[in-house]
Design an enzyme around this catalytic site. Sequence first.
Site, PDB file in Angstrom:
ATOM      1  N   TYR A  19      -2.012  -1.125  10.326  1.00 26.58           N
ATOM      2  CA  TYR A  19      -2.056  -1.305   8.868  1.00 26.58           C
ATOM      3  C   TYR A  19      -0.727  -0.877   8.239  1.00 26.58           C
ATOM      4  O   TYR A  19      -0.179  -1.583   7.380  1.00 26.58           O
ATOM      5  CB  TYR A  19      -3.211  -0.493   8.282  1.00 26.58           C
ATOM      6  N   SER A  42       0.853  -1.189   0.000  1.00 27.00           N
ATOM      7  CA  SER A  42       0.000   0.000   0.000  1.00 27.00           C
ATOM      8  C   SER A  42       0.883   1.231   0.000  1.00 27.00           C
ATOM      9  O   SER A  42       2.072   1.170   0.344  1.00 27.00           O
ATOM     10  CB  SER A  42      -0.892  -0.009   1.247  1.00 27.00           C
TER      11      SER A  42
END
Length: 270
Positions: free
Chosen positions: A175, A162
């Site tokens: 995350y 990401s």
Amino acid sequence: MATSTRKPVALVTGGGSGIGRATAVRFAELGYSCVVADIDEQSAKETLGMLQTPGIAVQVDVTMATSVEAMVTAAVQHFGRIDCAFNGAGFEGSYAKIVDHPEEVFDRVMALNAKGVWLCLKYEIAQMLQQEPVVSDPARWADKPDLCRFRGVRGSIVNASSILGLSGFQYNSPYCASKWAVLGITETAAVEYAKDGIRVNAVCPGLTATPMLDRFKEKCPPALRELLDPESYPFGRLAAPEEIAEAVCWLCSDACPFTTGEHLKITGGV
């Protein structure tokens, strides 16, 4: 050494929705047989119904070694080998500063996003090591016997990281940690298995119009909501999952045979 006269096989985790679904659909459009894997078997079956080529739907919990091993076994039993894999299954977690973040959320996010990728690599690579290398076009590369295309590849894998695997982001430390971990796992696997004809890369998407983004909007702290404004992006919009899928399929293809251990940032200029 085999040639590429047969239909290649792609395995996609997180294939029941979002980027995973778009990637499975794109692989099928390119002529791949597909293994669509997801924790939600019904969603995987729905994706399967969208494909233009043969495929199977498999339920998988990527946090469990036995489940991941069974997924790979099912793929090989049905199609004989795995040429490409996209490890796209993941979980966004919740949103809070570190002091307020529940420990169990950190553990869950790391289990899905980091350990899950590691387990998928473990069993996908183990299978690929048993496969004969495939040469895409032997006649074309006969005068260049040292090139990767002529030597053949056993498989190519892309992991989902990401933009948050490249920089810190407030309220979302689990995350971020998991997606940074994916890049470390990717680079390590790449150098360990390059000489075996297995390439491993990663994609780092920015905000993409997926169900995960919808969940983010529901849980998003007020301080972050302006980041969801499409006008804050140079293109004036967010990414479509199909745009990320194109990048995954390119990295898996023999168009970039010398590319391994890399991460491709796909963030629309952010």
